[in-house]
Design an enzyme around this catalytic site. Structure first.
Site, short mmCIF file in Angstrom:
data_model
loop_
_atom_site.label_atom_id
_atom_site.label_comp_id
_atom_site.label_asym_id
_atom_site.label_seq_id
_atom_site.Cartn_x
_atom_site.Cartn_y
_atom_site.Cartn_z
N ASN A 266 0.81 -1.22 0.00
CA ASN A 266 0.00 0.00 0.00
C ASN A 266 0.84 1.27 0.00
O ASN A 266 0.41 2.30 -0.52
CB ASN A 266 -0.92 -0.03 1.24
N TYR B 272 4.57 10.08 -11.15
CA TYR B 272 3.58 9.29 -10.40
C TYR B 272 2.63 8.50 -11.30
O TYR B 272 2.41 7.31 -11.09
CB TYR B 272 2.81 10.24 -9.48
N THR C 58 -6.85 11.66 2.84
CA THR C 58 -5.91 11.02 3.78
C THR C 58 -4.81 12.04 4.07
O THR C 58 -4.77 13.10 3.43
CB THR C 58 -5.25 9.77 3.15
N1 NAP Z 1 -4.99 9.60 -0.93
C1 NAP Z 1 -5.35 9.52 -2.21
O1 NAP Z 1 -6.18 10.31 -2.70
C2 NAP Z 1 -4.79 8.43 -3.08
C3 NAP Z 1 -5.36 8.25 -4.34
C4 NAP Z 1 -4.89 7.24 -5.15
C5 NAP Z 1 -3.87 6.40 -4.69
N2 NAP Z 1 -3.31 6.58 -3.47
C6 NAP Z 1 -2.27 5.63 -3.06
O2 NAP Z 1 -2.71 5.00 -1.87
C7 NAP Z 1 -1.60 4.56 -1.10
C8 NAP Z 1 -1.75 5.05 0.33
O3 NAP Z 1 -1.79 6.47 0.30
P1 NAP Z 1 -2.30 7.35 1.52
O4 NAP Z 1 -3.22 8.35 0.96
O5 NAP Z 1 -2.77 6.49 2.65
O6 NAP Z 1 -0.94 8.09 1.89
P2 NAP Z 1 -0.21 8.37 3.29
O7 NAP Z 1 -1.19 8.61 4.37
O8 NAP Z 1 0.81 9.42 3.00
O9 NAP Z 1 0.53 6.99 3.56
C9 NAP Z 1 1.59 6.57 2.75
C10 NAP Z 1 2.41 5.57 3.52
O10 NAP Z 1 3.54 5.20 2.72
C11 NAP Z 1 4.64 5.00 3.56
N3 NAP Z 1 5.90 5.29 2.88
C12 NAP Z 1 6.21 6.38 2.15
N4 NAP Z 1 7.48 6.30 1.72
C13 NAP Z 1 7.98 5.12 2.18
C14 NAP Z 1 9.23 4.47 2.07
N5 NAP Z 1 10.25 4.98 1.37
N6 NAP Z 1 9.39 3.28 2.69
C15 NAP Z 1 8.38 2.73 3.40
N7 NAP Z 1 7.17 3.30 3.53
C16 NAP Z 1 6.97 4.49 2.93
C17 NAP Z 1 4.47 6.00 4.68
O11 NAP Z 1 5.07 5.46 5.84
P3 NAP Z 1 5.70 6.41 7.01
O12 NAP Z 1 4.58 7.28 7.47
O13 NAP Z 1 6.16 5.43 8.00
O14 NAP Z 1 6.79 7.18 6.31
C18 NAP Z 1 2.95 6.13 4.81
O15 NAP Z 1 2.48 5.33 5.87
C19 NAP Z 1 -0.37 5.10 -1.82
O16 NAP Z 1 0.19 4.08 -2.62
C20 NAP Z 1 -0.92 6.21 -2.70
O17 NAP Z 1 -0.11 6.44 -3.84
C21 NAP Z 1 -3.75 7.58 -2.65
#
Ligand code: NAP
Length: 288
Positions: free
Chosen positions: A116, A180, A215
């Site tokens: 994720n 991205y 998020t």
């Molecule tokens: N939010 C949206 O609208 C949206 C839409 C489409 C897709 N997504 C995708 O959904 C997924 C989750 O996103 P989210 O919105 O929940 O984002 P988020 O709250 O920023 O969470 C992202 C997570 O990725 C981890 N991470 C980042 N860099 C890392 C690294 N180098 N090594 C290990 N862990 C790492 C972070 O861990 P730490 O906090 O421990 O650094 C964080 O827990 C992502 O793949 C994102 O691209 C999000």
């Protein structure tokens, strides 16, 4: 392992009596566990395990020790899950593979891998530097492959599954988001290929593509009420998505109910991707 830290700050609690009596356990690894969607996915897994009378062993991966990981650990323990927190930078393949192997050894196997973690940063392709391109692909695409390779023997043994979180940006070109869009598109294709190559081992591989979800990753956008309202107006279902909306889709793809689903990409976007034609202006005297 150079360049990364793998810690076990986890603690164990006894599984529910029902699970122990039934001898059922579910071993899951979730990356980005304390982020917006990761946290919702972990909690949904814990609730689901309780409903099914299963013992949940969850390896919660983060990039570094944080208060959010600690809070998540406590919340999951309250739901009777066994939790191991693992901190590793997923852009480092060797450290990541080692962390997966350690988690599998801790749980005694693996049923579900949820990749994720991901990140987007603004950027224009005209000026993006190579290091930023590589970092984006290392996290959003290559990390899933690294995790999958390390987990393959255990997933084959359990006839388990992998679910990766991609994005609507992997389906539509997303200007202004650097590498991205390309990285998430590649992730979707990577998972389709894995599904074909590993199907004969009984390993299912699917992706979920969220649309606009509120998020921590996107909070800086939705903090602006006018932007939030304009975005909302694009969604046929009339609202920005929540992390729980995505978590339920992930839960389904990881569940026995999806036993015949592999190589698929489940779009969770409230209808945005199919909403182009309603944006075309019509005659002012005709209501749409
Ligand atoms: N939010 C949206 O609208 C949206 C839409 C489409 C897709 N997504 C995708 O959904 C997924 C989750 O996103 P989210 O919105 O929940 O984002 P988020 O709250 O920023 O969470 C992202 C997570 O990725 C981890 N991470 C980042 N860099 C890392 C690294 N180098 N090594 C290990 N862990 C790492 C972070 O861990 P730490 O906090 O421990 O650094 C964080 O827990 C992502 O793949 C994102 O691209 C999000």
């Amino acid at each position: 392992m150079p360049g990364a830290m793998t810690t076990d700050t986890g603690f164990s609690v006894s599984p529910g009596d029902g699970a122990a009596a039934a001898g059922l356990s579910r071993r899951v690894l979730v990356t980005g566990a304390a982020g917006g969607m990761g946290r919702a996915i972990c909690l949904a897994l814990a609730h689901d395990a309780r409903r099914r009378g299963q013992r949940l062993q969850l390896a919660a991966f983060g990039s570094r020790p944080t208060a959010a990981l600690e809070t998540l650990q406590a919340e999951l323990a309250a739901l009777q899950a066994d939790v191991r927190v693992v901190c590793v930078d997923l852009t480092e393949p060797q450290a990541t593979a080692q962390a997966v192997q350690d988690a599998i050894a801790w749980a005694g196997g693996l049923d579900t891998l949820i990749s994720n973690a991901g990140q987007s940063r603004p950027g224009q392709l005209a000026t993006l530097d190579v290091a930023e391109w590589d970092r984006c692909f290392a996290l959003n695409t290559r990390a899933t492959w690294t995790l999958a390779q390390a987990a393959r023997p255990a997933l084959a043994a359990s006839r388990g599954s992998l679910v990766a979180v991609a994005s609507m940006s992997g389906l539509q070109a997303h200007p202004g988001y650097g590498a991205y869009s390309a990285a998430k598109a590649a992730l979707i294709m990577l998972c389709r290929q894995l599904a074909l190559e590993w199907g004969d081992m009984g390993i299912r591989v699917n992706t979920v593509s969220p649309g606009m979800i509120r998020t921590p990753l996107t909070e800086s956008v939705y903090r602006h009420a006018d932007v939030a309202a304009r975005r909302e107006s694009l969604v046929p279902l009339g609202r920005i998505g929540q992390a729980e909306d995505v978590a339920q889709a992930v839960l389904y793809l990881a569940s026995p109910e999806a036993a015949y689903v592999t190589g698929s990409n489940l779009v969770v976007d409230g209808g945005v991707a199919g909403n182009m034609l309603t944006q075309i202006p019509g005659r002012p005297d005709k209501a749409r």
